[in-house]
Design a protein around this motif. Sequence first.
Motif, PDB file in Angstrom:
ATOM      1  N   ARG A   1       0.822  -1.198   0.000  1.00  0.00           N
ATOM      2  CA  ARG A   1       0.000   0.000   0.000  1.00  0.00           C
ATOM      3  C   ARG A   1       0.869   1.266   0.000  1.00  0.00           C
ATOM      4  O   ARG A   1       0.596   2.222  -0.718  1.00  0.00           O
ATOM      5  CB  ARG A   1      -0.905  -0.014   1.237  1.00  0.00           C
ATOM      6  CG  ARG A   1      -1.979   1.035   1.222  1.00  0.00           C
ATOM      7  CD  ARG A   1      -2.826   0.990   2.501  1.00  0.00           C
ATOM      8  NE  ARG A   1      -3.282   2.320   2.834  1.00  0.00           N
ATOM      9  CZ  ARG A   1      -4.360   2.888   2.304  1.00  0.00           C
ATOM     10  NH1 ARG A   1      -5.100   2.234   1.455  1.00  0.00           N
ATOM     11  NH2 ARG A   1      -4.695   4.125   2.631  1.00  0.00           N
ATOM     12  N   ALA A   2       1.939   1.227   0.785  1.00  0.00           N
ATOM     13  CA  ALA A   2       2.846   2.381   0.841  1.00  0.00           C
ATOM     14  C   ALA A   2       3.569   2.583  -0.490  1.00  0.00           C
ATOM     15  O   ALA A   2       3.952   3.700  -0.842  1.00  0.00           O
ATOM     16  CB  ALA A   2       3.854   2.203   1.976  1.00  0.00           C
TER      17      ALA A   2
ATOM     18  N   ARG B   1       2.251   1.908  -3.469  1.00  0.00           N
ATOM     19  CA  ARG B   1       1.319   2.142  -4.574  1.00  0.00           C
ATOM     20  C   ARG B   1       1.533   3.502  -5.261  1.00  0.00           C
ATOM     21  O   ARG B   1       1.547   3.562  -6.495  1.00  0.00           O
ATOM     22  CB  ARG B   1      -0.124   1.995  -4.089  1.00  0.00           C
ATOM     23  CG  ARG B   1      -1.075   1.624  -5.221  1.00  0.00           C
ATOM     24  CD  ARG B   1      -2.469   1.298  -4.687  1.00  0.00           C
ATOM     25  NE  ARG B   1      -2.442   0.278  -3.651  1.00  0.00           N
ATOM     26  CZ  ARG B   1      -3.385   0.127  -2.711  1.00  0.00           C
ATOM     27  NH1 ARG B   1      -4.429   0.926  -2.691  1.00  0.00           N
ATOM     28  NH2 ARG B   1      -3.281  -0.822  -1.803  1.00  0.00           N
ATOM     29  N   PRO B   2       1.700   4.592  -4.501  1.00  0.00           N
ATOM     30  CA  PRO B   2       1.914   5.877  -5.197  1.00  0.00           C
ATOM     31  C   PRO B   2       3.195   5.900  -6.039  1.00  0.00           C
ATOM     32  O   PRO B   2       3.279   6.664  -6.997  1.00  0.00           O
ATOM     33  CB  PRO B   2       1.998   6.892  -4.050  1.00  0.00           C
ATOM     34  CG  PRO B   2       1.301   6.239  -2.900  1.00  0.00           C
ATOM     35  CD  PRO B   2       1.580   4.767  -3.038  1.00  0.00           C
TER      36      PRO B   2
ATOM     37  N   SER C   1       2.188   4.366  -9.321  1.00  0.00           N
ATOM     38  CA  SER C   1       1.517   5.404 -10.117  1.00  0.00           C
ATOM     39  C   SER C   1       2.511   6.420 -10.651  1.00  0.00           C
ATOM     40  O   SER C   1       2.348   6.925 -11.765  1.00  0.00           O
ATOM     41  CB  SER C   1       0.495   6.160  -9.259  1.00  0.00           C
ATOM     42  OG  SER C   1      -0.424   5.287  -8.686  1.00  0.00           O
TER      43      SER C   1
ATOM     44  N   ARG D   1       3.397  13.115  -9.608  1.00  0.00           N
ATOM     45  CA  ARG D   1       2.395  12.042  -9.663  1.00  0.00           C
ATOM     46  C   ARG D   1       2.425  11.226  -8.371  1.00  0.00           C
ATOM     47  O   ARG D   1       1.385  10.784  -7.881  1.00  0.00           O
ATOM     48  CB  ARG D   1       2.675  11.152 -10.880  1.00  0.00           C
ATOM     49  CG  ARG D   1       1.642  10.070 -11.096  1.00  0.00           C
ATOM     50  CD  ARG D   1       0.300  10.642 -11.561  1.00  0.00           C
ATOM     51  NE  ARG D   1      -0.826   9.936 -10.971  1.00  0.00           N
ATOM     52  CZ  ARG D   1      -2.104  10.119 -11.299  1.00  0.00           C
ATOM     53  NH1 ARG D   1      -2.434  11.011 -12.220  1.00  0.00           N
ATOM     54  NH2 ARG D   1      -3.056   9.465 -10.700  1.00  0.00           N
ATOM     55  N   TYR D   2       3.631  11.026  -7.832  1.00  0.00           N
ATOM     56  CA  TYR D   2       3.735  10.347  -6.543  1.00  0.00           C
ATOM     57  C   TYR D   2       2.961  11.120  -5.477  1.00  0.00           C
ATOM     58  O   TYR D   2       2.141  10.554  -4.751  1.00  0.00           O
ATOM     59  CB  TYR D   2       5.208  10.210  -6.124  1.00  0.00           C
ATOM     60  CG  TYR D   2       5.335   9.683  -4.722  1.00  0.00           C
ATOM     61  CD1 TYR D   2       5.217   8.322  -4.458  1.00  0.00           C
ATOM     62  CD2 TYR D   2       5.526  10.543  -3.642  1.00  0.00           C
ATOM     63  CE1 TYR D   2       5.284   7.834  -3.162  1.00  0.00           C
ATOM     64  CE2 TYR D   2       5.596  10.062  -2.340  1.00  0.00           C
ATOM     65  CZ  TYR D   2       5.475   8.706  -2.114  1.00  0.00           C
ATOM     66  OH  TYR D   2       5.527   8.233  -0.828  1.00  0.00           O
ATOM     67  N   LEU D   3       3.215  12.418  -5.396  1.00  0.00           N
ATOM     68  CA  LEU D   3       2.556  13.222  -4.365  1.00  0.00           C
ATOM     69  C   LEU D   3       1.047  13.263  -4.563  1.00  0.00           C
ATOM     70  O   LEU D   3       0.287  13.286  -3.595  1.00  0.00           O
ATOM     71  CB  LEU D   3       3.124  14.648  -4.352  1.00  0.00           C
ATOM     72  CG  LEU D   3       4.525  14.787  -3.765  1.00  0.00           C
ATOM     73  CD1 LEU D   3       5.003  16.235  -3.887  1.00  0.00           C
ATOM     74  CD2 LEU D   3       4.558  14.359  -2.297  1.00  0.00           C
TER      75      LEU D   3
ATOM     76  N   ASP E   1      -0.920  10.875  -5.761  1.00  0.00           N
ATOM     77  CA  ASP E   1      -1.522   9.637  -5.247  1.00  0.00           C
ATOM     78  C   ASP E   1      -1.298   9.474  -3.753  1.00  0.00           C
ATOM     79  O   ASP E   1      -2.181   9.020  -3.028  1.00  0.00           O
ATOM     80  CB  ASP E   1      -0.973   8.426  -6.005  1.00  0.00           C
ATOM     81  CG  ASP E   1      -1.628   8.309  -7.371  1.00  0.00           C
ATOM     82  OD1 ASP E   1      -1.552   9.273  -8.144  1.00  0.00           O
ATOM     83  OD2 ASP E   1      -2.230   7.254  -7.646  1.00  0.00           O
ATOM     84  N   TRP E   2      -0.115   9.813  -3.296  1.00  0.00           N
ATOM     85  CA  TRP E   2       0.215   9.722  -1.869  1.00  0.00           C
ATOM     86  C   TRP E   2      -0.733  10.619  -1.068  1.00  0.00           C
ATOM     87  O   TRP E   2      -1.198  10.247   0.010  1.00  0.00           O
ATOM     88  CB  TRP E   2       1.672  10.150  -1.677  1.00  0.00           C
ATOM     89  CG  TRP E   2       2.126  10.293  -0.276  1.00  0.00           C
ATOM     90  CD1 TRP E   2       2.602   9.300   0.532  1.00  0.00           C
ATOM     91  CD2 TRP E   2       2.181  11.509   0.483  1.00  0.00           C
ATOM     92  NE1 TRP E   2       2.934   9.830   1.754  1.00  0.00           N
ATOM     93  CE2 TRP E   2       2.695  11.169   1.755  1.00  0.00           C
ATOM     94  CE3 TRP E   2       1.848  12.838   0.221  1.00  0.00           C
ATOM     95  CZ2 TRP E   2       2.876  12.127   2.756  1.00  0.00           C
ATOM     96  CZ3 TRP E   2       2.025  13.778   1.210  1.00  0.00           C
ATOM     97  CH2 TRP E   2       2.539  13.425   2.461  1.00  0.00           C
TER      98      TRP E   2
ATOM     99  N   LEU F   1      -4.192   8.979  -0.872  1.00  0.00           N
ATOM    100  CA  LEU F   1      -4.196   7.769  -0.048  1.00  0.00           C
ATOM    101  C   LEU F   1      -3.884   8.042   1.413  1.00  0.00           C
ATOM    102  O   LEU F   1      -4.065   7.163   2.247  1.00  0.00           O
ATOM    103  CB  LEU F   1      -3.169   6.759  -0.589  1.00  0.00           C
ATOM    104  CG  LEU F   1      -3.524   6.092  -1.911  1.00  0.00           C
ATOM    105  CD1 LEU F   1      -2.338   5.309  -2.458  1.00  0.00           C
ATOM    106  CD2 LEU F   1      -4.722   5.163  -1.730  1.00  0.00           C
TER     107      LEU F   1
END
Lengths: 235, 235
Positions: free
Chosen positions: A159-160, A162-163, A166, B97-99, B101-102, B105
């Motif tokens: 889960r950690a 996942r970003p 993406s 993009r990481y930020l 989704d992060w 979530l």
Amino acid sequence: MTETNRLLFELEGAQGQRFSPYVWRTKMVLAHLGIDYQSQGVGFTDIGQAAGGGFKTVPILFEGQVCVSDSWAIAETIIDQTDGALFGGPAGRSFARYLHDWSSLGMLGSILRLNAVTIWQDQAPKDQDYFRRSREKRFAKPLEELCPDPQGELKALSRALRPLDSALGGQPFFGGQTPIYADYILFGNAQFARCSGPHAILSQNPGLEAWFERCLNLHGGLGRSEPSYIERHAR
Amino acid sequence: MTETNRLLFELEGAQGQRFSPYVWRTKMVLAHLGIDYQSQGVGFTDIGQAAGGGFKTVPILFEGQVCVSDSWAIAETIIDQTDGALFGGPAGRSFARYLHDWSSLGMLGSILRLNAVTIWQDQAPKDQDYFRRSREKRFAKPLEELCPDPQGELKALSRALRPLDSALGGQPFFGGQTPIYADYILFGNAQFARCSGPHAILSQNPGLEAWFERCLNLHGGLGRSEPSYIERHAR
């Protein structure tokens, strides 16, 4: 100074396994930039005497009179000696520094809990004693009890991650068509997991799984040349 | 098409408060690139009828015949229409993009839990009903019970933000001397917290706290022109 003066001290297990996430980051940077070095394996209990003494962690990069420890400091030193492009600009440097700290605060602890026992098994006896004593002191419990629920730990880790899956957004690497240091930080972590235990930590994030295979192929298959835990135990 | 044809639908509270993290990301991009637009405030229950209908979330950017919803899609559309520099290269795009989704979530859920009641209080009656019903369904508990331990929630959030504090590494912005879209994503989140409740979510990360003040000053103080929750209630 000739290139053979450059010496990298890296952690090794009883059979010469190279599994340190921090060392793998440095090795990928050196390979990416085409910098030659001699490798010197050290066990956990040899680190204090390596490179003239005084260092507590690996990697240690020893170049004539200059000795740099800590993977981040080594990356900054080496990359900034070149055109700096491996960071991928200020944004990529921020991303890398984020991943460096995020790894230490989360992902690496998770892998350590998952693989504490197999890491211990892979060390020489003197290093086993040290590893058990130091980690049991840090976590205040026996190595065998660090991860009572591996499936839950893997789920939380997936889960950690996942970003980051993406974040690739269809790009081959975080740096786009070519890797940047941010790639090598995460690669070091995933390689640590691959070489120190049986868990497929990326299996729930197929984008990252494919990315890791690409990373293993880089620089003549440098990462893949190190046997995985599963490969070693299938022999 | 003249610039006045560009219309941004943004969420607003009962007194016209603009607090949506996603809308703030878009507004900062538009300001950064010097793109004019008309703003149209909508309550939660107006979103479905906005811009001809069919959208479920804001921001919605309406330009003549083209209508784009979703902050990431809008950023890609607008930024890629320019030279793309606002992403900060492929590395910066990955980081953004990481930020994105992060945030969805983790960070935004944390702020929502902390401020659920004050967000509810700030809405018009018809939007209060919708907000309570939809959020209580999502979390399966009353708004008033979403955050039984605000200090614990703040502590966990501060810990999650620590690597971002480190990531700045003395740079004014994640993009270096100037902000990139990654900055605006995190800014949107922090502005959401600032405008929707009393908690100082950055107080344990002084580097981020200073960064947020810099962001509030950008583009003629655009962010600062929106009163904070504390400022509104001190009147």
